[in-house]
Design a protein around this motif. Structure first.
Motif, PDB file in Angstrom:
ATOM      1  N   HIS A 195      18.539  39.291 -91.230  1.00 44.50           N
ATOM      2  CA  HIS A 195      18.312  38.737 -89.882  1.00 44.50           C
ATOM      3  C   HIS A 195      19.627  38.350 -89.191  1.00 44.50           C
ATOM      4  CE1 HIS A 195      14.175  38.725 -91.222  1.00 44.50           C
ATOM      5  NE2 HIS A 195      14.510  37.938 -92.240  1.00 44.50           N
ATOM      6  N   VAL A 196      20.620  39.201 -89.363  1.00 44.78           N
ATOM      7  CA  VAL A 196      21.933  38.959 -88.740  1.00 44.78           C
ATOM      8  C   VAL A 196      21.876  39.344 -87.263  1.00 44.78           C
ATOM      9  CG1 VAL A 196      24.365  39.681 -88.716  1.00 44.78           C
ATOM     10  CG2 VAL A 196      23.206  39.263 -90.898  1.00 44.78           C
ATOM     11  N   GLU A 197      22.380  38.463 -86.412  1.00 48.95           N
ATOM     12  CA  GLU A 197      22.406  38.735 -84.972  1.00 48.95           C
ATOM     13  C   GLU A 197      23.811  38.992 -84.436  1.00 48.95           C
ATOM     14  OE1 GLU A 197      19.684  35.938 -82.691  1.00 48.95           O
ATOM     15  OE2 GLU A 197      19.691  34.992 -84.682  1.00 48.95           O
ATOM     16  N   ARG A 198      24.815  38.592 -85.212  1.00 50.47           N
ATOM     17  CA  ARG A 198      26.196  38.816 -84.763  1.00 50.47           C
ATOM     18  C   ARG A 198      27.062  39.152 -85.973  1.00 50.47           C
ATOM     19  NH1 ARG A 198      28.386  33.952 -81.704  1.00 50.47           N
ATOM     20  NH2 ARG A 198      27.316  34.895 -79.924  1.00 50.47           N
ATOM     21  N   MET A 199      27.803  40.266 -85.839  1.00 48.37           N
ATOM     22  CA  MET A 199      28.694  40.715 -86.913  1.00 48.37           C
ATOM     23  C   MET A 199      30.131  40.588 -86.436  1.00 48.37           C
ATOM     24  SD  MET A 199      29.008  41.982 -89.982  1.00 48.37           S
ATOM     25  CE  MET A 199      27.373  42.592 -90.422  1.00 48.37           C
ATOM     26  N   GLN A 200      30.964  39.926 -87.243  1.00 49.33           N
ATOM     27  CA  GLN A 200      32.374  39.692 -86.900  1.00 49.33           C
ATOM     28  C   GLN A 200      33.277  40.618 -87.719  1.00 49.33           C
ATOM     29  OE1 GLN A 200      33.305  37.274 -84.673  1.00 49.33           O
ATOM     30  NE2 GLN A 200      31.587  35.841 -84.588  1.00 49.33           N
ATOM     31  N   ILE A 201      34.280  41.201 -87.055  1.00 48.17           N
ATOM     32  CA  ILE A 201      35.229  42.067 -87.760  1.00 48.17           C
ATOM     33  C   ILE A 201      36.644  41.856 -87.220  1.00 48.17           C
ATOM     34  CG2 ILE A 201      33.552  43.900 -88.252  1.00 48.17           C
ATOM     35  CD1 ILE A 201      34.832  45.514 -85.939  1.00 48.17           C
ATOM     36  N   ASN A 202      37.628  42.213 -88.047  1.00 48.19           N
ATOM     37  CA  ASN A 202      39.017  42.345 -87.601  1.00 48.19           C
ATOM     38  C   ASN A 202      39.302  43.828 -87.404  1.00 48.19           C
ATOM     39  OD1 ASN A 202      40.118  39.594 -87.604  1.00 48.19           O
ATOM     40  ND2 ASN A 202      39.658  39.644 -89.796  1.00 48.19           N
ATOM     41  N   ALA A 203      39.767  44.189 -86.224  1.00 48.42           N
ATOM     42  CA  ALA A 203      39.914  45.589 -85.833  1.00 48.42           C
ATOM     43  C   ALA A 203      40.905  46.335 -86.719  1.00 48.42           C
ATOM     44  CB  ALA A 203      40.346  45.677 -84.371  1.00 48.42           C
ATOM     45  N   GLU A 204      40.634  47.628 -86.900  1.00 46.28           N
ATOM     46  CA  GLU A 204      41.566  48.565 -87.522  1.00 46.28           C
ATOM     47  C   GLU A 204      41.825  49.685 -86.513  1.00 46.28           C
ATOM     48  OE1 GLU A 204      40.663  48.073 -92.234  1.00 46.28           O
ATOM     49  OE2 GLU A 204      39.287  49.361 -91.137  1.00 46.28           O
ATOM     50  N   TYR A 205      42.999  50.327 -86.602  1.00 43.98           N
ATOM     51  CA  TYR A 205      43.457  51.121 -85.456  1.00 43.98           C
ATOM     52  C   TYR A 205      43.633  52.606 -85.706  1.00 43.98           C
ATOM     53  CZ  TYR A 205      44.386  46.318 -84.132  1.00 43.98           C
ATOM     54  OH  TYR A 205      44.243  44.980 -83.871  1.00 43.98           O
ATOM     55  N   ALA A 206      43.533  53.068 -86.946  1.00 46.88           N
ATOM     56  CA  ALA A 206      43.621  54.510 -87.197  1.00 46.88           C
ATOM     57  C   ALA A 206      42.328  55.180 -86.717  1.00 46.88           C
ATOM     58  CB  ALA A 206      43.863  54.782 -88.671  1.00 46.88           C
ATOM     59  N   LEU A 207      42.383  56.481 -86.497  1.00 46.17           N
ATOM     60  CA  LEU A 207      41.307  57.186 -85.797  1.00 46.17           C
ATOM     61  C   LEU A 207      39.974  57.131 -86.530  1.00 46.17           C
ATOM     62  CD1 LEU A 207      40.563  58.893 -83.340  1.00 46.17           C
ATOM     63  CD2 LEU A 207      41.293  60.924 -84.608  1.00 46.17           C
ATOM     64  N   ASP A 208      39.963  57.420 -87.831  1.00 47.38           N
ATOM     65  CA  ASP A 208      38.693  57.406 -88.568  1.00 47.38           C
ATOM     66  C   ASP A 208      38.064  56.017 -88.555  1.00 47.38           C
ATOM     67  OD1 ASP A 208      38.949  60.062 -89.100  1.00 47.38           O
ATOM     68  OD2 ASP A 208      39.396  59.857 -91.238  1.00 47.38           O
ATOM     69  N   GLU A 209      38.892  54.994 -88.675  1.00 51.17           N
ATOM     70  CA  GLU A 209      38.398  53.618 -88.655  1.00 51.17           C
ATOM     71  C   GLU A 209      37.841  53.258 -87.269  1.00 51.17           C
ATOM     72  OE1 GLU A 209      40.851  53.952 -92.257  1.00 51.17           O
ATOM     73  OE2 GLU A 209      40.993  54.721 -90.214  1.00 51.17           O
ATOM     74  N   LYS A 210      38.521  53.688 -86.222  1.00 45.52           N
ATOM     75  CA  LYS A 210      38.026  53.423 -84.868  1.00 45.52           C
ATOM     76  C   LYS A 210      36.696  54.137 -84.614  1.00 45.52           C
ATOM     77  CE  LYS A 210      41.070  53.784 -81.476  1.00 45.52           C
ATOM     78  NZ  LYS A 210      42.239  54.371 -80.759  1.00 45.52           N
TER      79      LYS A 210
ATOM     80  N   GLY B  12      24.507  53.146 -90.993  1.00 45.04           N
ATOM     81  CA  GLY B  12      23.159  52.942 -91.518  1.00 45.04           C
ATOM     82  C   GLY B  12      23.096  51.780 -92.486  1.00 45.04           C
ATOM     83  N   ALA B  13      24.122  51.671 -93.344  1.00 46.22           N
ATOM     84  CA  ALA B  13      24.144  50.602 -94.352  1.00 46.22           C
ATOM     85  C   ALA B  13      24.280  49.236 -93.692  1.00 46.22           C
ATOM     86  CB  ALA B  13      25.292  50.838 -95.332  1.00 46.22           C
ATOM     87  N   ILE B  14      25.077  49.158 -92.647  1.00 46.29           N
ATOM     88  CA  ILE B  14      25.289  47.857 -92.005  1.00 46.29           C
ATOM     89  C   ILE B  14      24.068  47.460 -91.181  1.00 46.29           C
ATOM     90  CG2 ILE B  14      26.390  48.417 -89.764  1.00 46.29           C
ATOM     91  CD1 ILE B  14      28.646  46.438 -90.659  1.00 46.29           C
ATOM     92  N   ARG B  15      23.395  48.447 -90.615  1.00 46.19           N
ATOM     93  CA  ARG B  15      22.148  48.164 -89.873  1.00 46.19           C
ATOM     94  C   ARG B  15      21.094  47.597 -90.830  1.00 46.19           C
ATOM     95  NH1 ARG B  15      17.377  51.319 -88.162  1.00 46.19           N
ATOM     96  NH2 ARG B  15      16.736  50.551 -86.107  1.00 46.19           N
ATOM     97  N   GLN B  16      20.981  48.225 -92.008  1.00 48.99           N
ATOM     98  CA  GLN B  16      20.018  47.742 -92.999  1.00 48.99           C
ATOM     99  C   GLN B  16      20.377  46.332 -93.467  1.00 48.99           C
ATOM    100  OE1 GLN B  16      19.386  50.460 -96.232  1.00 48.99           O
ATOM    101  NE2 GLN B  16      18.127  49.004 -97.406  1.00 48.99           N
ATOM    102  N   PHE B  17      21.659  46.098 -93.711  1.00 48.79           N
ATOM    103  CA  PHE B  17      22.123  44.770 -94.135  1.00 48.79           C
ATOM    104  C   PHE B  17      21.747  43.722 -93.086  1.00 48.79           C
ATOM    105  CE2 PHE B  17      25.384  41.451 -94.001  1.00 48.79           C
ATOM    106  CZ  PHE B  17      25.393  41.009 -95.317  1.00 48.79           C
ATOM    107  N   CYS B  18      21.965  44.038 -91.830  1.00 45.78           N
ATOM    108  CA  CYS B  18      21.654  43.092 -90.752  1.00 45.78           C
ATOM    109  C   CYS B  18      20.154  42.840 -90.652  1.00 45.78           C
ATOM    110  CB  CYS B  18      22.206  43.614 -89.422  1.00 45.78           C
ATOM    111  SG  CYS B  18      24.010  43.581 -89.307  1.00 45.78           S
ATOM    112  N   HIS B  19      19.360  43.889 -90.803  1.00 45.23           N
ATOM    113  CA  HIS B  19      17.898  43.723 -90.721  1.00 45.23           C
ATOM    114  C   HIS B  19      17.376  42.867 -91.867  1.00 45.23           C
ATOM    115  CE1 HIS B  19      16.646  47.208 -87.838  1.00 45.23           C
ATOM    116  NE2 HIS B  19      17.639  46.481 -87.370  1.00 45.23           N
ATOM    117  N   GLU B  20      17.841  43.176 -93.073  1.00 47.61           N
ATOM    118  CA  GLU B  20      17.342  42.449 -94.248  1.00 47.61           C
ATOM    119  C   GLU B  20      17.703  40.971 -94.193  1.00 47.61           C
ATOM    120  OE1 GLU B  20      19.011  44.502 -97.544  1.00 47.61           O
ATOM    121  OE2 GLU B  20      17.572  46.158 -97.467  1.00 47.61           O
TER     122      GLU B  20
END
Length: 468
Positions: free
Chosen positions: A94-109, A84-92
């Motif tokens: 006008h972000v169209e593409r979000m870049q991340i470096n993957a994490e591999y533990a279960l909760d993070e995935k 929810g927080a990241i959706r709001q950040f993108c809306h406020e």
């Protein structure tokens, strides 16, 4: 197209593929970090690690501002609230593409999958990179197309993949017109002073250069001697991604044109340590049950552990009566860091001498380590307990006194951390009890268990599980 980068365990500007990609447009990307303190606490993050994270965030925010990128840090208590927080950040913004470096533990995935689902409904693209590892999970496979369950063949194949990679110029994110850093909110949750570790990417790069340039040639011998500073001292920076594995590999590449082959012995040994780090991350990716407190060797979850809280507390407080074990535990609780050889000795002692469930030790380490990394800590504990994928054979039970004699021969490490033994002669330092009995003021604790008895007890219980 407006782009943003969501920072997590990649708090750096150099060799950060998500940041590099985000800077490809004509306007500077936005950057965001979510501090999830309730989840971190549930994951047993150490207060000293949280403090070190916060100080590195301050440094990163300043470094990004100089590149014209504004980093916003938001307090979002739980992973479940991030989508929810990241959706709001993108809306406020006008972000169209979000870049991340993957994490591999279960909760993070699961968190990232939930974020991707939320963003996709708004046609916002989530782009994953693998900047936290040299080789992404799935790139190292057996001939049958499966993931490796043993380290040695993994390491061999992993190096073959490294040999095919390009080690040209480092990834330097494009710079824009400098901005003024916003500043961070107050560090939430429990924190413990980490100031004896200097924060920041430049510090981490300096440590890497110092180690590779001056110390690595002696690494194979010195890394097992806790009285010396023979390790790289980079683990806390690697855990938060303040320095990336790509940068470390490039530093080693300069030592051999046939990299990763042809390295001097010390450098080759350190590369193997980086391989272990990646092996455990790959296992997290392929074996979700490792994130649920389960052993890789499922039959070992039937072991009858002793519910001996007194023995466990003696171990936690460094009062087992075994000097090398007590020195290691006191170093951990005093400084938030423990020498790697001592991590093996203390873990082996808890599980095999005291018959205490390895998960208790795993959690205790995470609650105190400044360099606590869930994949590495879990993998190390399962290895020591002989329940993991590439575990030490169960019949290999460390003799703590022999370990002490071998790796702290003069007792310097013991005397540094176990104040009660400062006056004990070297001849008696590894097992001081007979010598101390002759002294009127002896305040060192008696042995909590007799090793020979404990060894047989452990072997008997383990055989019952392994051989029915």
């Amino acid at each position: 197209m407006r782009q943003a980068i969501w920072f997590r365990s990649d708090l750096r500007t150099l060799d950060n593929p998500a940041l590099f990609d985000a800077c490809n447009g004509e306007q500077p990307p936005l950057a965001v970090f979510f501090a999830c303190c309730e989840t971190w606490e549930r994951h047993n993050w150490a207060p000293i690690k949280i403090d070190f994270l916060w100080r590195n965030l301050e440094s990163l925010q300043q470094g990004l501002a100089e590149k014209g990128i504004q980093l916003e840090v938001q307090l979002v208590p739980k992973f479940s609230q991030v989508p929810g927080a990241i959706r709001q950040f993108c809306h406020e913004n006008h972000v169209e593409r979000m870049q991340i470096n993957a994490e591999y533990a279960l909760d993070e995935k699961r968190r990232d999958a939930a974020v991707e689902a939320v963003l996709s409904r708004d046609d916002i693209e989530l782009v994953r990179h693998h900047g936290n590892v040299l080789v992404a999970p799935g790139q190292v496979r057996t001939q049958q197309g499966e993931y490796y369950k043993k380290f040695t063949p993994f390491n061999r194949r992993w190096r073959q993949v490294l040999n095919e990679m390009n080690y040209g110029e480092p990834l330097q994110a494009h710079s824009f017109e400098p901005v003024i850093a916003k500043g961070l909110p107050n560090c939430p949750g429990k924190s413990r002073d980490s100031s004896h570790w200097v924060a920041g990417e430049q510090e981490a790069l300096g440590k890497l250069g110092q180690f590779v340039g001056h110390s690595i040639e002696n690494y194979q011998q010195a890394r097992d001697l806790p009285a010396q500073t023979g390790t790289s001292q980079l683990s806390a920076y690697l855990a938060l991604g303040v320095v990336g594995p790509q940068t470390a590999a490039r530093a080693l590449h300069s030592m051999s044109p046939e990299f990763p082959f042809g390295l001097p012995t010390g450098a080759d040994t350190w590369l193997t340590e980086l391989a272990w780090r990646e092996f455990y991350q790959h296992l997290m990716y392929f074996v979700p049950r490792l994130s649920k407190g389960e052993s890789f060797q499922t039959e070992t979850d039937r072991i009858q552990w002793l519910d001996d809280d007194n023995a466990f507390q003696c171990w936690c407080k460094g009062r087992t009566g075994y000097p090398i074990v007590d020195a290691g535990m006191r170093q951990l609780t005093s400084t938030g860091w423990m020498h790697n050889r001592l991590r093996m000795i203390t873990a082996n002692f808890l599980v095999k001498d005291l018959m205490v469930d390895w998960r208790k030790g795993e959690a205790f380490f995470m609650k105190h380590l400044i360099d606590g990394s869930f994949p590495a800590n879990n993998g190390g504990w399962q290895w020591s307990a002989s329940v993991g994928t590439d575990a030490v054979p169960y019949f290999r039970v460390f003799n703590p006194v022999r370990q002490s004699e071998k790796f702290d021969p003069d007792g310097d490490y013991i005397r540094k951390w176990v104040n009660e033994l400062k006056e004990v002669p070297t001849k008696h330092i590894h097992w001081p009890h007979s010598w101390l009995q002759q002294k009127s003021s002896n305040n060192y604790c008696e042995p909590v268990v007799e090793h020979r008895f404990a060894r047989e007890r452990f072997l008997t219980r383990f055989k019952q599980v392994k051989h029915g």
